[in-house]
Design a protein around this motif. Structure first.
Motif, PDB file in Angstrom:
ATOM      1  N   GLY A  77       0.335  -1.194  -0.205  1.00  0.00           N
ATOM      2  CA  GLY A  77      -0.002   0.438   0.557  1.00  0.00           C
ATOM      3  C   GLY A  77       1.135   1.240  -0.100  1.00  0.00           C
ATOM      4  O   GLY A  77       0.292   2.221  -0.400  1.00  0.00           O
ATOM      5  N   TYR A  78       2.321   1.251   0.526  1.00  0.00           N
ATOM      6  CA  TYR A  78       3.117   2.496   0.330  1.00  0.00           C
ATOM      7  C   TYR A  78       2.927   3.346  -0.796  1.00  0.00           C
ATOM      8  O   TYR A  78       3.014   4.529  -1.198  1.00  0.00           O
ATOM      9  CB  TYR A  78       4.012   2.295   0.845  1.00  0.00           C
ATOM     10  N   ASN A  79       3.387   2.681  -1.709  1.00  0.00           N
ATOM     11  CA  ASN A  79       3.387   3.073  -3.391  1.00  0.00           C
ATOM     12  C   ASN A  79       1.796   3.279  -4.106  1.00  0.00           C
ATOM     13  O   ASN A  79       1.950   3.174  -5.076  1.00  0.00           O
ATOM     14  CB  ASN A  79       4.435   3.341  -4.165  1.00  0.00           C
ATOM     15  N   SER A  80       1.379   2.763  -3.055  1.00  0.00           N
ATOM     16  CA  SER A  80      -0.483   2.831  -3.907  1.00  0.00           C
ATOM     17  C   SER A  80      -1.339   3.582  -3.697  1.00  0.00           C
ATOM     18  O   SER A  80      -2.350   3.764  -3.062  1.00  0.00           O
ATOM     19  CB  SER A  80      -0.726   1.097  -3.902  1.00  0.00           C
ATOM     20  N   PRO A  81      -1.093   4.778  -4.329  1.00  0.00           N
ATOM     21  CA  PRO A  81      -2.586   6.223  -3.420  1.00  0.00           C
ATOM     22  C   PRO A  81      -3.866   5.867  -3.910  1.00  0.00           C
ATOM     23  O   PRO A  81      -4.523   6.092  -3.418  1.00  0.00           O
ATOM     24  CB  PRO A  81      -2.145   7.561  -5.236  1.00  0.00           C
ATOM     25  N   SER A  82      -3.412   4.640  -5.380  1.00  0.00           N
ATOM     26  CA  SER A  82      -5.017   4.839  -5.431  1.00  0.00           C
ATOM     27  C   SER A  82      -6.347   3.551  -4.742  1.00  0.00           C
ATOM     28  O   SER A  82      -6.973   3.019  -3.991  1.00  0.00           O
ATOM     29  CB  SER A  82      -4.904   3.921  -6.670  1.00  0.00           C
TER      30      SER A  82
ATOM     31  N   VAL B 104      -1.200  -4.502  -8.471  1.00  0.00           N
ATOM     32  CA  VAL B 104      -1.137  -4.202 -10.339  1.00  0.00           C
ATOM     33  C   VAL B 104      -2.377  -4.077 -11.415  1.00  0.00           C
ATOM     34  O   VAL B 104      -2.102  -3.466 -12.048  1.00  0.00           O
ATOM     35  CB  VAL B 104      -0.742  -6.042 -10.564  1.00  0.00           C
ATOM     36  N   LEU B 105      -3.168  -5.224 -10.530  1.00  0.00           N
ATOM     37  CA  LEU B 105      -4.086  -4.720 -12.206  1.00  0.00           C
ATOM     38  C   LEU B 105      -4.693  -2.985 -11.646  1.00  0.00           C
ATOM     39  O   LEU B 105      -5.087  -2.209 -13.461  1.00  0.00           O
ATOM     40  CB  LEU B 105      -5.817  -5.077 -11.429  1.00  0.00           C
ATOM     41  N   VAL B 106      -5.234  -2.389 -10.678  1.00  0.00           N
ATOM     42  CA  VAL B 106      -5.094  -1.362 -10.492  1.00  0.00           C
ATOM     43  C   VAL B 106      -3.983   0.006 -11.211  1.00  0.00           C
ATOM     44  O   VAL B 106      -4.554   0.754 -11.201  1.00  0.00           O
ATOM     45  CB  VAL B 106      -5.226  -0.314  -8.681  1.00  0.00           C
ATOM     46  N   GLN B 107      -2.774  -0.592 -10.554  1.00  0.00           N
ATOM     47  CA  GLN B 107      -1.902   0.392 -11.394  1.00  0.00           C
ATOM     48  C   GLN B 107      -2.419   0.820 -12.671  1.00  0.00           C
ATOM     49  O   GLN B 107      -1.824   1.119 -13.727  1.00  0.00           O
ATOM     50  CB  GLN B 107      -0.386   0.009 -10.782  1.00  0.00           C
ATOM     51  N   ARG B 108      -2.173  -0.482 -13.173  1.00  0.00           N
ATOM     52  CA  ARG B 108      -2.235  -0.982 -14.976  1.00  0.00           C
ATOM     53  C   ARG B 108      -3.699  -0.264 -15.357  1.00  0.00           C
ATOM     54  O   ARG B 108      -3.799  -0.121 -16.585  1.00  0.00           O
ATOM     55  CB  ARG B 108      -2.215  -2.060 -15.650  1.00  0.00           C
TER      56      ARG B 108
ATOM     57  N   PRO C 127     -10.358   0.102 -10.980  1.00  0.00           N
ATOM     58  CA  PRO C 127     -10.798   1.175 -10.638  1.00  0.00           C
ATOM     59  C   PRO C 127      -9.830   1.111  -9.331  1.00  0.00           C
ATOM     60  O   PRO C 127     -10.507   0.718  -8.281  1.00  0.00           O
ATOM     61  CB  PRO C 127     -11.973   2.088  -9.996  1.00  0.00           C
ATOM     62  N   GLY C 128      -9.315   1.922  -8.999  1.00  0.00           N
ATOM     63  CA  GLY C 128      -8.995   2.560  -7.544  1.00  0.00           C
ATOM     64  C   GLY C 128      -9.868   2.923  -6.572  1.00  0.00           C
ATOM     65  O   GLY C 128     -11.072   3.469  -7.307  1.00  0.00           O
ATOM     66  N   VAL C 129      -9.224   3.425  -5.254  1.00  0.00           N
ATOM     67  CA  VAL C 129     -10.474   4.470  -4.601  1.00  0.00           C
ATOM     68  C   VAL C 129     -10.365   6.180  -5.251  1.00  0.00           C
ATOM     69  O   VAL C 129      -9.162   5.584  -5.422  1.00  0.00           O
ATOM     70  CB  VAL C 129      -9.702   4.581  -3.696  1.00  0.00           C
ATOM     71  N   GLY C 130     -11.539   6.724  -5.593  1.00  0.00           N
ATOM     72  CA  GLY C 130     -11.311   8.021  -5.420  1.00  0.00           C
ATOM     73  C   GLY C 130     -11.432   7.760  -7.432  1.00  0.00           C
ATOM     74  O   GLY C 130     -11.730   8.546  -7.373  1.00  0.00           O
TER      75      GLY C 130
END
Length: 180
Positions: free
Chosen positions: A29-34, A167-171, A175-178
């Motif tokens: 979660g550290y580098n995952s703003p989503s 990985v799926l959210v970053q690609r 969708p991520g949060v928000g």
């Protein structure tokens, strides 16, 4: 004294595994703003949790060397399985430690690494170290086998799930949060 070493080794291992689990989860979660609030929480605690996890893991490794020596030299009764199986489990634990130390070096000494193995890539070795640690715990963590084995598999699956989700959210596949 050998019994004390055995208890200290198991206690350090029982502290190391959940703290490594938390370090890996907060690292995802550290580098995952989503990840929204989970990202914020990970930003607050990941480094401290990881430092604690590495200290306890190194303590387990140091005491484990003494415990392993006691077993292999015959100073204590052998485990309920073969010494070759025990040795293989110790080697897997050593591999976990090696991967974790390299992952930490990727973070603490980024100048040591250059492309294509930059510090961020090297830091991902922590996932491999965690998986090797899971195998190590399942293989030779026999003192509370009825508790450990039912938790290790689901923990590894959950970590893998969260990592795949990241990985799926970053690609952009989820969708991520928000994120619309």
């Amino acid at each position: 004294m050998s019994v004390v070493i055995w208890y200290l080794d198991r206690a350090a291992g029982l502290l190391a595994y959940p703290s490594l689990t938390l370090a890996v989860l907060t690292g995802i979660g550290y580098n995952s703003p989503s990840f929204g609030v989970l990202h914020t929480a990970a930003q607050r605690v990941h480094i401290e949790v990881s430092v604690f996890a590495m200290i306890v893991t190194l303590l387990h490794a140091l005491i484990g060397v003494v415990d392993t020596w006691n077993v292999l030299s015959g100073q204590v009764p052998p485990p309920a399985y073969s010494l070759s199986y025990f040795s293989a489990g110790v080697i897997v634990g050593g591999g976990a430690l090696l991967l974790l130390v390299v992952a930490v070096l990727g973070f603490t000494d980024p100048a040591r690494f250059s492309r294509p193995w930059g510090p961020r890539v090297v830091h991902t070795f922590a996932y491999g170290g965690f998986m090797f640690g899971t195998i190590h715990a399942a293989a030779i963590g026999t003192d509370i086998q009825g508790l450990i084995i039912p938790l290790l598999g689901p923990t590894a699956v959950f970590i893998s799930y969260v990592l795949c989700l990241r990985v799926l959210v970053q690609r952009g596949m989820l969708p991520g949060v928000g994120v619309n």
